[in-house]
Design a protein around this motif. Structure first.
Motif, mmCIF file in Angstrom:
data_model
loop_
_atom_site.group_PDB
_atom_site.id
_atom_site.type_symbol
_atom_site.label_atom_id
_atom_site.label_comp_id
_atom_site.label_asym_id
_atom_site.label_seq_id
_atom_site.Cartn_x
_atom_site.Cartn_y
_atom_site.Cartn_z
ATOM 1 N N THR A 2 -10.595 10.282 5.263
ATOM 2 C CA THR A 2 -10.090 11.375 6.054
ATOM 3 C C THR A 2 -11.247 11.963 6.751
ATOM 4 O O THR A 2 -12.318 12.291 6.162
ATOM 5 N N ILE B 293 -7.475 10.012 9.537
ATOM 6 C CA ILE B 293 -8.220 8.850 8.888
ATOM 7 C C ILE B 293 -9.383 8.496 10.156
ATOM 8 O O ILE B 293 -8.936 7.951 11.082
ATOM 9 N N ALA C 123 -2.203 11.792 6.595
ATOM 10 C CA ALA C 123 -3.260 11.440 7.419
ATOM 11 C C ALA C 123 -2.859 10.645 8.660
ATOM 12 O O ALA C 123 -2.267 9.535 8.349
ATOM 13 N N PHE D 285 -4.361 15.784 8.352
ATOM 14 C CA PHE D 285 -5.936 15.020 8.263
ATOM 15 C C PHE D 285 -5.742 13.910 9.202
ATOM 16 O O PHE D 285 -4.559 13.511 9.647
#
Length: 182
Positions: A102, A88, A138, A86
């Motif tokens: 995310t 951000i 992430a 992932f």
């Protein structure tokens, strides 16, 4: 492997499945790659539908072996992740700290459980990441990183200067600053 049989077992509302409680046998390898830039690529073709990516992300986990899997109660498919699954893509200051979002729609409050951790990318760059769920992390997108840096403060830490911010009462490091000793 076609995605249809797997998708038939996923909550269509995109709720996070309890994949940490499921232990099916390994079904095999799926030709699915999550690229470092956040694209999900199935059999060489980027998946264009964000809702489909969200659905798949709800059954994703990273196991103790360091591998990534799509898991349902009856199936477990190994996939490949180039860096982190992932990214951000947004950060907003909330009453108690910073809320991160995310690229697949998860929202995480920076706190003692979800801490920023500087780590090195495959290109050798140090970029913070944050734990999201089920062993998944992430990376901060560059624009989010710079947004947080604008709000950051510096602290003397371990004989150097660290840049970071406090969220939910917990220090969140963004990186170390080089200090010229001359």
């Amino acid at each position: 492997m076609p995605l249809d049989p797997l998708l038939a077992r996923i909550d269509p509302d995109g709720a996070i499945a309890p994949v940490d409680r499921w232990d099916p046998p390994l079904s095999g390898e799926m030709d699915l790659v999550i690229a470092a830039d956040g694209r999900w690529i199935h059999e060489g073709t980027p998946i264009p539908r964000p809702r489909l990516i969200r659905l798949l992300s709800t059954v994703l986990r990273r196991d103790a072996d360091g591998e990534y899997y799509l898991v349902t109660p009856g199936e477990k498919w190994r996939i490949r992740v180039e860096d982190r699954p992932f990214l951000i893509v947004d950060a907003e200051e909330a009453r108690n700290g910073w809320m991160l979002t995310t690229n697949v729609g998860d929202r995480v409050m920076l706190d003692a459980t979800h801490r920023l951790t500087p780590s090195v990318t495959s290109s050798g760059e140090t970029v913070p990441e944050v734990a999201v769920r089920f062993g998944l992390a992430a990376r901060l997108n560059r624009n989010v990183y710079y947004r947080l840096v604008e709000q950051a403060e510096s602290r003397e830490q371990d004989g150097g200067v660290e840049l970071g911010l406090t969220s939910a009462g917990v220090w969140q490091p963004l990186g170390r600053m080089d200090v010229d000793a001359s």
